[in-house]
Scaffold this motif. Structure first.
Motif, PDB file in Angstrom:
ATOM      1  N   LYS A  28       0.818  -1.213   0.000  1.00 39.17           N
ATOM      2  CA  LYS A  28       0.000   0.000   0.000  1.00 39.17           C
ATOM      3  C   LYS A  28       0.855   1.268   0.000  1.00 39.17           C
ATOM      4  N   ILE A  29       1.983   1.237   0.699  1.00 38.20           N
ATOM      5  CA  ILE A  29       2.904   2.381   0.667  1.00 38.20           C
ATOM      6  C   ILE A  29       3.433   2.564  -0.750  1.00 38.20           C
ATOM      7  N   ARG A  30       3.807   1.464  -1.401  1.00 33.91           N
ATOM      8  CA  ARG A  30       4.289   1.542  -2.786  1.00 33.91           C
ATOM      9  C   ARG A  30       3.224   2.134  -3.703  1.00 33.91           C
ATOM     10  N   GLU A  31       1.992   1.662  -3.545  1.00 25.74           N
ATOM     11  CA  GLU A  31       0.893   2.169  -4.376  1.00 25.74           C
ATOM     12  C   GLU A  31       0.654   3.657  -4.144  1.00 25.74           C
ATOM     13  N   ARG A  32       0.614   4.065  -2.882  1.00 22.95           N
ATOM     14  CA  ARG A  32       0.328   5.470  -2.557  1.00 22.95           C
ATOM     15  C   ARG A  32       1.372   6.405  -3.146  1.00 22.95           C
ATOM     16  N   TYR A  33       2.638   5.989  -3.116  1.00 22.11           N
ATOM     17  CA  TYR A  33       3.716   6.873  -3.547  1.00 22.11           C
ATOM     18  C   TYR A  33       4.316   6.486  -4.900  1.00 22.11           C
ATOM     19  N   ASN A  34       3.615   5.633  -5.649  1.00 25.79           N
ATOM     20  CA  ASN A  34       4.053   5.230  -6.993  1.00 25.79           C
ATOM     21  C   ASN A  34       5.481   4.698  -7.020  1.00 25.79           C
ATOM     22  N   ILE A  35       5.787   3.844  -6.072  1.00 31.82           N
ATOM     23  CA  ILE A  35       7.101   3.211  -6.004  1.00 31.82           C
ATOM     24  C   ILE A  35       7.028   1.911  -6.798  1.00 31.82           C
ATOM     25  N   GLN A  36       8.020   1.698  -7.634  1.00 35.61           N
ATOM     26  CA  GLN A  36       8.043   0.494  -8.455  1.00 35.61           C
ATOM     27  C   GLN A  36       8.199  -0.748  -7.596  1.00 35.61           C
ATOM     28  N   GLY A  37       7.666  -1.856  -8.066  1.00 36.37           N
ATOM     29  CA  GLY A  37       7.782  -3.127  -7.370  1.00 36.37           C
ATOM     30  C   GLY A  37       6.524  -3.946  -7.538  1.00 36.37           C
ATOM     31  N   SER A  38       6.479  -5.051  -6.824  1.00 36.70           N
ATOM     32  CA  SER A  38       5.326  -5.937  -6.895  1.00 36.70           C
ATOM     33  C   SER A  38       5.043  -6.501  -5.509  1.00 36.70           C
ATOM     34  N   ILE A  39       3.906  -7.126  -5.366  1.00 38.83           N
ATOM     35  CA  ILE A  39       3.557  -7.754  -4.089  1.00 38.83           C
ATOM     36  C   ILE A  39       4.546  -8.866  -3.769  1.00 38.83           C
ATOM     37  N   ALA A  40       5.046  -9.535  -4.802  1.00 40.90           N
ATOM     38  CA  ALA A  40       6.050 -10.583  -4.583  1.00 40.90           C
ATOM     39  C   ALA A  40       7.333  -9.975  -4.011  1.00 40.90           C
ATOM     40  N   ASP A  41       7.755  -8.829  -4.548  1.00 38.37           N
ATOM     41  CA  ASP A  41       8.934  -8.137  -4.006  1.00 38.37           C
ATOM     42  C   ASP A  41       8.702  -7.729  -2.555  1.00 38.37           C
ATOM     43  N   ASP A  42       7.511  -7.214  -2.292  1.00 34.73           N
ATOM     44  CA  ASP A  42       7.188  -6.775  -0.931  1.00 34.73           C
ATOM     45  C   ASP A  42       7.279  -7.936   0.049  1.00 34.73           C
ATOM     46  N   CYS A  43       6.658  -9.047  -0.310  1.00 35.78           N
ATOM     47  CA  CYS A  43       6.686 -10.216   0.578  1.00 35.78           C
ATOM     48  C   CYS A  43       8.102 -10.758   0.750  1.00 35.78           C
ATOM     49  N   LEU A  44       8.881 -10.755  -0.314  1.00 32.80           N
ATOM     50  CA  LEU A  44      10.265 -11.224  -0.235  1.00 32.80           C
ATOM     51  C   LEU A  44      11.076 -10.353   0.719  1.00 32.80           C
ATOM     52  N   MET A  45      10.912  -9.044   0.613  1.00 32.18           N
ATOM     53  CA  MET A  45      11.641  -8.131   1.503  1.00 32.18           C
ATOM     54  C   MET A  45      11.239  -8.345   2.955  1.00 32.18           C
ATOM     55  N   VAL A  46       9.949  -8.512   3.191  1.00 33.49           N
ATOM     56  CA  VAL A  46       9.460  -8.709   4.557  1.00 33.49           C
ATOM     57  C   VAL A  46       9.946 -10.043   5.123  1.00 33.49           C
ATOM     58  N   ILE A  47       9.901 -11.082   4.305  1.00 36.71           N
ATOM     59  CA  ILE A  47      10.325 -12.413   4.771  1.00 36.71           C
ATOM     60  C   ILE A  47      11.830 -12.462   5.012  1.00 36.71           C
ATOM     61  N   CYS A  48      12.613 -11.873   4.105  1.00 33.29           N
ATOM     62  CA  CYS A  48      14.073 -11.958   4.210  1.00 33.29           C
ATOM     63  C   CYS A  48      14.649 -11.047   5.289  1.00 33.29           C
ATOM     64  N   CYS A  49      14.068  -9.875   5.453  1.00 34.90           N
ATOM     65  CA  CYS A  49      14.611  -8.949   6.447  1.00 34.90           C
ATOM     66  C   CYS A  49      13.481  -8.127   7.075  1.00 34.90           C
ATOM     67  N   TYR A  50      12.733  -8.783   7.916  1.00 38.98           N
ATOM     68  CA  TYR A  50      11.547  -8.203   8.545  1.00 38.98           C
ATOM     69  C   TYR A  50      11.822  -6.854   9.220  1.00 38.98           C
ATOM     70  N   PRO A  51      12.804  -6.754  10.121  1.00 40.80           N
ATOM     71  CA  PRO A  51      13.000  -5.461  10.803  1.00 40.80           C
ATOM     72  C   PRO A  51      13.471  -4.361   9.856  1.00 40.80           C
TER      73      PRO A  51
END
Length: 112
Positions: free
Chosen positions: A75-98
């Motif tokens: 949702k942050i990406r969508e609001r601010y037109n940041i490139q990426g995908s939901i898969a990228d978002d989940c990967l970032m959260v899973i790999c480095c949560y904090p």
């Protein structure tokens, strides 16, 4: 004789149109307050971040299997037109949560 008052509200929004996050995933020390809060009380930093986004502050407490984190990042990406995908978002959260949470916190502060 009737006097009529008109109230005008002006809303300004700063936009960052580069299509990228304003800071990198591992730039946690660039915002010492958020970084220190995350080190001392990570749930407090999470609650502050979702509140800054406009969601209920207790949402991160429901993040048992990461859906809130992935959804917020998307949702942050969508609001601010940041490139990426939901898969990228989940990967970032899973790999480095904090680090993902600190990045989201920095992004919201940079754009408010």
């Amino acid at each position: 004789m009737a006097v009529q008052q008109q109230i005008t509200t002006v809303t300004t929004t700063r936009t960052h149109s580069s299509g990228t996050w304003s800071t990198g995933l591992f730039d946690c020390p660039s915002d010492m307050k958020s970084w220190f809060t995350a080190l001392c009380c990570f749930p407090c930093m999470q609650c502050e971040t979702v509140s800054d986004f406009g969601w209920c502050f207790c949402m991160p407490l429901l993040d048992c299997i990461l859906p809130v984190s992935c959804c917020l990042r998307s949702k942050i990406r969508e609001r601010y037109n940041i490139q990426g995908s939901i898969a990228d978002d989940c990967l970032m959260v899973i790999c480095c949560y904090p680090c993902a949470w600190c990045q989201m916190s920095r992004e919201l502060k940079a754009r408010l």
